[in-house]
Design a protein around this motif. Structure first.
Motif, PDB file in Angstrom:
ATOM      1  N   MET A  78      23.062   8.692   4.288  1.00  0.00           N
ATOM      2  CA  MET A  78      23.735   8.066   3.157  1.00  0.00           C
ATOM      3  C   MET A  78      22.866   6.992   2.509  1.00  0.00           C
ATOM      4  N   LEU A  79      21.851   6.555   3.220  1.00  0.00           N
ATOM      5  CA  LEU A  79      20.857   5.648   2.665  1.00  0.00           C
ATOM      6  C   LEU A  79      19.626   6.470   2.304  1.00  0.00           C
ATOM      7  N   PRO A  80      19.027   6.236   1.157  1.00  0.00           N
ATOM      8  CA  PRO A  80      17.904   7.076   0.725  1.00  0.00           C
ATOM      9  C   PRO A  80      16.746   7.052   1.723  1.00  0.00           C
ATOM     10  N   PHE A  81      16.302   8.243   2.117  1.00  0.00           N
ATOM     11  CA  PHE A  81      15.096   8.428   2.929  1.00  0.00           C
ATOM     12  C   PHE A  81      15.205   7.781   4.311  1.00  0.00           C
ATOM     13  N   CYS A  82      16.418   7.614   4.844  1.00  0.00           N
ATOM     14  CA  CYS A  82      16.577   7.071   6.193  1.00  0.00           C
ATOM     15  C   CYS A  82      16.825   8.159   7.241  1.00  0.00           C
ATOM     16  N   ALA A  83      17.205   9.360   6.811  1.00  0.00           N
ATOM     17  CA  ALA A  83      17.424  10.445   7.770  1.00  0.00           C
ATOM     18  C   ALA A  83      16.169  10.792   8.572  1.00  0.00           C
ATOM     19  N   PRO A  84      14.949  10.745   7.982  1.00  0.00           N
ATOM     20  CA  PRO A  84      13.766  11.073   8.796  1.00  0.00           C
ATOM     21  C   PRO A  84      13.594  10.201  10.028  1.00  0.00           C
ATOM     22  N   ILE A  85      14.112   8.977   9.999  1.00  0.00           N
ATOM     23  CA  ILE A  85      13.995   8.124  11.176  1.00  0.00           C
ATOM     24  C   ILE A  85      14.679   8.783  12.365  1.00  0.00           C
ATOM     25  N   VAL A  86      15.825   9.430  12.125  1.00  0.00           N
ATOM     26  CA  VAL A  86      16.599  10.032  13.213  1.00  0.00           C
ATOM     27  C   VAL A  86      15.959  11.329  13.682  1.00  0.00           C
ATOM     28  N   PHE A  87      15.693  12.257  12.744  1.00  0.00           N
ATOM     29  CA  PHE A  87      15.185  13.550  13.226  1.00  0.00           C
ATOM     30  C   PHE A  87      13.728  13.459  13.666  1.00  0.00           C
ATOM     31  N   CYS A  88      12.967  12.479  13.184  1.00  0.00           N
ATOM     32  CA  CYS A  88      11.618  12.282  13.734  1.00  0.00           C
ATOM     33  C   CYS A  88      11.687  11.760  15.167  1.00  0.00           C
ATOM     34  N   GLY A  89      12.681  10.907  15.455  1.00  0.00           N
ATOM     35  CA  GLY A  89      12.878  10.487  16.837  1.00  0.00           C
ATOM     36  C   GLY A  89      13.251  11.650  17.744  1.00  0.00           C
ATOM     37  N   ALA A  90      14.113  12.546  17.232  1.00  0.00           N
ATOM     38  CA  ALA A  90      14.462  13.734  18.014  1.00  0.00           C
ATOM     39  C   ALA A  90      13.251  14.632  18.216  1.00  0.00           C
ATOM     40  N   ALA A  91      12.410  14.769  17.186  1.00  0.00           N
ATOM     41  CA  ALA A  91      11.194  15.582  17.331  1.00  0.00           C
ATOM     42  C   ALA A  91      10.232  14.958  18.339  1.00  0.00           C
ATOM     43  N   LEU A  92      10.156  13.639  18.361  1.00  0.00           N
ATOM     44  CA  LEU A  92       9.302  12.971  19.349  1.00  0.00           C
ATOM     45  C   LEU A  92       9.805  13.236  20.761  1.00  0.00           C
TER      46      LEU A  92
END
Length: 359
Positions: free
Chosen positions: A264-278
């Motif tokens: 819901m905040l612009p460009f903040c979703a990558p923080i979550v799925f990049c953590g999952a990818a890590l």
């Protein structure tokens, strides 16, 4: 009839009236600024309540129009406020409960890291380039006991206590503001149509019909922004939640909820799925990590650059570029509230430009 000659007192009357009006305007301005300064700490709560009430107003009018709810503004306002509270409290509560359930495993992992270090994942040696440099750095810093490392010593020092105190104070401040926001929202919703009618009447008196129309368009811009942020956030959370479940990320449903809130905040979703990818990389699931990253960035790119600007732009009749600048610039300038203030101000800019061109 003998006319009385004008006295000096009569000749100075218009000047005195102008001076009184100017003095009254200055006094009123100072009193308003003083009042705003007194309540400055609660302005964010009031602003959030206004944003939420503007977004909910069409639904509120539809519900209030039902025959069996006419005149029951207190009941309607209570129900709407309770729903908003639950929408915020439930996800936070679920996250805290899940974190508490994982705390024991996290503590055991932390103690193991202190004693034995962090073993290097197997995929590092299969990287196409840089594997030797990464392995050398890992052996020098992470794959042995970390009890004597400066980072671990810092975790037991005064800095952690200070950070904890600041976090606790900040969390308490947020909780208090959230409570005042709920109270303000209840008061606004309970006022019903009287409040917007009074505001529009004041806007017409102060700025004329054009000013009142501009206020209406700003409200539409705020409503469209809220719709765009929520719809896109839920869509990104749903799609990435499916990806989490397919790839095998643990707690996929909870992570999808966190992703939806972040999206819901612009460009903040990558923080979550990049953590999952890590996490997948650490578990030696290289293909899953790469697939999640590619899918996640595709979803975010389409949602942020096409879907969200179209949803907001259609409701406000703003071009794509102004919507994007309004969201990003508003967030940078005013924080989270700027997500809604930015498009509203861009709407004002567009209206002023259109009126200027037509003259």
């Amino acid at each position: 009839m003998i006319q009385r000659p004008p006295s000096p007192h009569d000749s100075h009357q218009p000047n005195r009236q102008r001076a009184q009006k100017m003095a009254s305007a200055i006094l009123y301005t100072l009193l308003v600024l003083l009042a705003l300064w007194i309540v400055r700490g609660f302005i964010p709560a009031v602003a959030w309540a206004c944003v939420i009430s503007i977004a909910l107003w069409p639904l509120l009018q539809r519900v209030a129009g039902q025959r069996w709810l006419k005149g029951r503004t207190t009941v309607i306002a209570t129900c709407f406020t309770a729903v908003i509270m639950l929408l915020v409290v439930l996800p936070v509560g679920l996250g805290i409960a899940q974190a508490a359930s994982e705390a024991r495993d996290l503590t055991a992992w932390f103690q193991s890291v202190q004693e034995n270090g962090i073993p290097m994942p197997d995929f590092v040696m299969h990287l196409p380039f840089g594997s030797q440099q990464i392995a050398t750095w890992w052996h020098a810093n992470l794959d042995h006991s970390l009890r004597e490392s400066p980072a671990m010593k810092g975790l037991h020092g005064h800095a952690v206590v200070t950070i904890g105190q600041r976090f606790g104070a900040r969390a308490l401040h947020v909780v208090v503001l959230f409570g005042f926001m709920l109270v303000t929202l209840f008061v606004i919703l309970q006022a019903g149509p009287r409040l917007p009618n009074a505001l529009m009447k004041g806007a017409r008196r102060a700025f004329g019909a054009d000013g009142a129309q501009l206020v209406q368009r700003m409200a539409v811009a705020v409503r469209g922004t809220v719709t765009g942020l929520i719809v896109v956030g839920l869509g990104e959370g749903l799609l990435l939640g499916v990806a989490y479940g397919v790839i095998g990320v643990p707690h996929a449903a909870l992570l999808a909820l966190v992703t939806a809130v972040a999206a819901m905040l612009p460009f903040c979703a990558p923080i979550v799925f990049c953590g999952a990818a890590l996490w997948l990389l650490v578990q030696a699931s290289v293909a899953g990590a790469i697939g999640l990253l590619v899918f996640g960035f595709v979803v975010v790119f389409v949602a942020e650059h096409f879907v969200r600007p179209v949803l907001i732009g259609n409701s406000t009749r703003l071009p794509f570029l102004l919507v994007l600048f309004g969201i990003l610039g508003g967030a940078e300038t005013f924080g989270l509230l700027g997500l809604f203030i930015g498009p509203a101000l861009m709407t004002v800019l567009m209206v002023l430009w259109t009126d200027w061109v037509r003259q």
